[in-house]
Structures are given as C-alpha cells and as structure tokens.
Design an enzyme around this catalytic site. Structure first.
Site, PDB file in Angstrom:
ATOM      1  N   GLU A  74     -17.872  76.227 139.828  1.00 12.35           N
ATOM      2  CA  GLU A  74     -16.594  76.876 140.112  1.00 12.35           C
ATOM      3  C   GLU A  74     -15.564  76.479 139.067  1.00 12.35           C
ATOM      4  O   GLU A  74     -15.544  75.327 138.616  1.00 12.35           O
ATOM      5  CB  GLU A  74     -16.116  76.470 141.508  1.00 12.35           C
ATOM      6  N   ASP A  79     -11.377  76.915 138.723  1.00 11.53           N
ATOM      7  CA  ASP A  79     -10.258  77.312 139.578  1.00 11.53           C
ATOM      8  C   ASP A  79      -8.918  77.362 138.879  1.00 11.53           C
ATOM      9  O   ASP A  79      -8.584  76.477 138.080  1.00 11.53           O
ATOM     10  CB  ASP A  79     -10.085  76.289 140.719  1.00 11.53           C
ATOM     11  N   GLU A  82      -5.467  77.472 141.040  1.00  5.59           N
ATOM     12  CA  GLU A  82      -4.984  77.463 142.416  1.00  5.59           C
ATOM     13  C   GLU A  82      -3.496  77.119 142.436  1.00  5.59           C
ATOM     14  O   GLU A  82      -3.063  76.183 141.761  1.00  5.59           O
ATOM     15  CB  GLU A  82      -5.746  76.441 143.258  1.00  5.59           C
ATOM     16  N   GLN A 105      -2.877  74.092 140.072  1.00 11.37           N
ATOM     17  CA  GLN A 105      -4.017  73.188 139.908  1.00 11.37           C
ATOM     18  C   GLN A 105      -5.153  73.906 139.200  1.00 11.37           C
ATOM     19  O   GLN A 105      -5.567  74.985 139.615  1.00 11.37           O
ATOM     20  CB  GLN A 105      -4.498  72.681 141.266  1.00 11.37           C
ATOM     21  N   ASP A 128     -19.419  70.467 146.476  1.00  8.19           N
ATOM     22  CA  ASP A 128     -20.087  70.522 147.770  1.00  8.19           C
ATOM     23  C   ASP A 128     -20.336  69.103 148.275  1.00  8.19           C
ATOM     24  O   ASP A 128     -20.700  68.213 147.501  1.00  8.19           O
ATOM     25  CB  ASP A 128     -21.428  71.255 147.653  1.00  8.19           C
ATOM     26  N   LYS A 176     -19.905  65.552 148.891  1.00 12.89           N
ATOM     27  CA  LYS A 176     -19.018  64.560 148.302  1.00 12.89           C
ATOM     28  C   LYS A 176     -18.359  65.172 147.072  1.00 12.89           C
ATOM     29  O   LYS A 176     -18.969  65.325 146.018  1.00 12.89           O
ATOM     30  CB  LYS A 176     -19.795  63.298 147.928  1.00 12.89           C
ATOM     31  N   ILE A 217     -16.472  65.977 143.760  1.00 10.67           N
ATOM     32  CA  ILE A 217     -16.149  65.361 142.472  1.00 10.67           C
ATOM     33  C   ILE A 217     -15.362  66.403 141.687  1.00 10.67           C
ATOM     34  O   ILE A 217     -15.930  67.253 141.000  1.00 10.67           O
ATOM     35  CB  ILE A 217     -17.411  64.937 141.698  1.00 10.67           C
ATOM     36  N   ARG A 240     -10.049  56.851 140.788  1.00 11.46           N
ATOM     37  CA  ARG A 240     -11.289  57.624 140.688  1.00 11.46           C
ATOM     38  C   ARG A 240     -12.415  56.789 140.088  1.00 11.46           C
ATOM     39  O   ARG A 240     -12.181  55.919 139.245  1.00 11.46           O
ATOM     40  CB  ARG A 240     -11.061  58.864 139.815  1.00 11.46           C
TER      41      ARG A 240
END
Length: 334
Positions: free
Chosen positions: A112, A114, A116, A129, A139, A141, A143, A283
């Site tokens: 994907e 994006d 947004e 974003q 999907d 967990k 990342i 992160r």
C-alpha cells in the site's frame, strides 16, 4: 539515542520566514491528461454516500456509513493524482484518503502507498500523512513508514492537486507538483513491486487518526465531506507489455528529481514536516532497515557543518557516523 540526537540537531536549525516553497521548475501533472470519474473508477462501498456533479466526485461520512471508490484497472507503475478539497471545522477521527493498494488481491499480505488527510479539531491544521506498506507490513503487527506534514496552505479553502508517482525505482509524493517525499527502492524487501489499484475513501478512524485517538469523530458535525476532481491515472497497467516504460516525475526519463525539485522538497521537509518514522526513537528500526542507511548519511552531513553542531555530538556517535559510507547521492532520499 542516535535518532533522538539527529532530531535535536534538525530542530536547532533556524526557521525561515518563507511561506511558500521554491518553484520545483517542473510540473508533472501537466504531462498527464485528466479523466472523468466513471471512465476510470467504480464505487467500492457506500454508494449512497457518493455523487458526481460538475465534474467533481463528492463522498461523505455520517453516522451510518462512509464511502470509497476503486480504479477499474490495476497498475504496476504510473502517475496517480487528484485535486481534493477537504471539509473545514471539526473533523477529528475522520480520514480522507487517496492511495494505491492490492489488499483485495493479497489479503493479509498486501502492499500500500498512502496519501491520507488526518482530521483535526477547531483551529488546528490538517495533517497530511504519507505511508508505505510492503508485503504485509500493514497487516497484523503494523510496520508503517510514515512521514507527516502540515501544509503551507489551508486545504479546505480550494482544490489542491495531490499525487503519487510510483515506478520500479522510487515512489514520489507531490502536492501541487512540489515533491514532498521521495521513497527510493533500496531492496525488494522494502519496496512494493506487485500491481496495485488506485483508491479513494472517507471513513471513521477515531481509534488513531487525531493525536493518536485522543479526539474522536463527533457526529453532531456530520456529514463529513470530501470532494475529488481532476483525476489522473497514467502509466503501465498490470496488463501492459513488458516494454511499457515507467513514467517520471522529472524531465529525466530514467526518473529521479532535478536539483530544483530537490531544493523544493528539502524546503517542505525542513519547514512543514512534523513526523518522520526514521527519526522516531521509539520505533524498532531493525524492522525498517532503510532508516539506518538514511540516518548515517544525514548525520554525516550534519557533521560537515562543523562547530557548534559538531561539538555537541557525543564522541561515540561521531566515531560511528564518521565510519559510515560517504555517498552524497543518498543523502535526504527518504
């Protein structure tokens, strides 16, 4: 610690009084023709919350439903753009999106890309974003590879053109033809290569959209409306022959950006970027290996500035960064 240090160094740089980005010198949106909504798209969900009028598509969210649409064809590369106008006022929890995905073809293991718009509260700007998911990183967990911006204009006052340029070499995000982010292919593991469809939608993401879910969608302000026009989707479809050449966001047929485009992108990232996943010390960057390369080159560039910045850097970090490869072409590519 190293990522936190770099973030501190970046914010030590004096701010600018400039209110508009430098000219990119090249306008890729002018190279691709527009199409009507029904020529290239179909409704995906919420058909009663979608209408086309005066060459613009309006979709809206209320207490009963949102709405989404999808391109008729999948693509393996191309230029994908639309002019979008957002709703003013209280829109917390609401996401207006324009993105590429193959979620329906690869559920649980999808790619994907994006754009947004994260809804907001009264008196606060929208957050744009950008994000990239690769082979299931969106999907289970999650990342994410988010970079977020507060725009240099009010996106509720007029239509502005937002675009994704995707080739086998790079992904470039553009706003009114100004590149705001370049995500290069550094390995097959960190880059989407499977065909994707183009989508748009408006939906309730109250659990995370506005200040990590602090502010929720409030349906006393419904309906929440987004308008799209000037649709562009040009490139190599999944059915095109292998000789189909990927499009470019610059005058260079081979891709990349010009120096003038890089200058405009650096201005946006310096003055309007509010989050970069590679600079987030919370992160686990073992999961985003492209960040280590980008960080080492960017920090090396900071070291070249000399005192006082250099003298404030911990000796162990100076030693580590000084031993990093010094390929200037990689600086600032994220």
């Amino acid at each position: 610690m190293a990522f936190l240090l770099l973030a501190i160094l970046i914010f030590m740089v004096p701010s600018s009084n400039a209110s508009w980005p430098p000219s990119p010198g090249y306008w890729p949106s002018s190279k691709f023709g527009s199409m009507s909504f029904y020529k290239g798209f179909r409704n995906l969900w919420g058909p009663q919350h979608q209408r086309e009028e005066q060459n613009a598509l309006t979709i809206w969210l209320d207490r009963t439903s949102g709405s989404g649409f999808k391109s008729v064809k999948p693509f393996r590369s191309g230029y994908f753009g639309a002019s979008i106008k957002l709703q003013p006022g209280y829109t917390a929890g609401v996401i207006t999106a324009f993105y590429l995905s193959n979620n329906e073809a690869h559920p649980g293991f999808h790619d994907e890309v994006d754009i947004e718009f994260l809804g907001t509260t009264f008196g606060r700007p929208y957050t744009l974003q950008t994000n990239v998911y690769i082979r299931g990183s969106g999907d289970g967990k999650i990342i994410g590879r988010e970079m977020k911006f507060h725009l240099w204009f009010d996106p509720t006052q007029a239509f502005h053109h937002y675009a994704i340029m995707w080739s086998p070499k790079e992904i470039i995000f553009l706003v009114d033809d100004v590149p705001i982010r370049r995500y290069p292919r550094k390995s097959a593991a960190t880059f989407p290569l499977r065909p994707m469809w183009l989508y748009g939608s408006i939906w309730d993401a109250s659990s995370w959209a506005t200040e990590d879910g602090k502010y929720k969608a409030d349906y006393k302000y419904q309906p929440f409306v987004a308008r799209y026009t000037n649709f562009k989707a040009s490139g190599c479809t999944a059915y095109a022959p292998a000789r189909c050449h990927p499009v470019s966001a610059s005058p260079y047929r081979s891709g990349g950006l010009t120096r003038q485009q890089y200058r405009a992108m650096r201005w946006v990232q310096r003055y309007h970027m509010v989050y970069n996943y590679c600079m987030d010390s919370k992160r686990d960057h073992r999961l985003t290996p492209e960040c280590w390369e980008s960080f080492s080159f960017t920090l090396w560039g900071c070291l070249e500035m000399g005192p006082p910045l250099y003298s404030n850097i911990d000796a162990s970090v100076r030693s580590w960064a000084s031993n990093a490869p010094k390929d200037r072409s990689k600086v600032g590519t994220l």
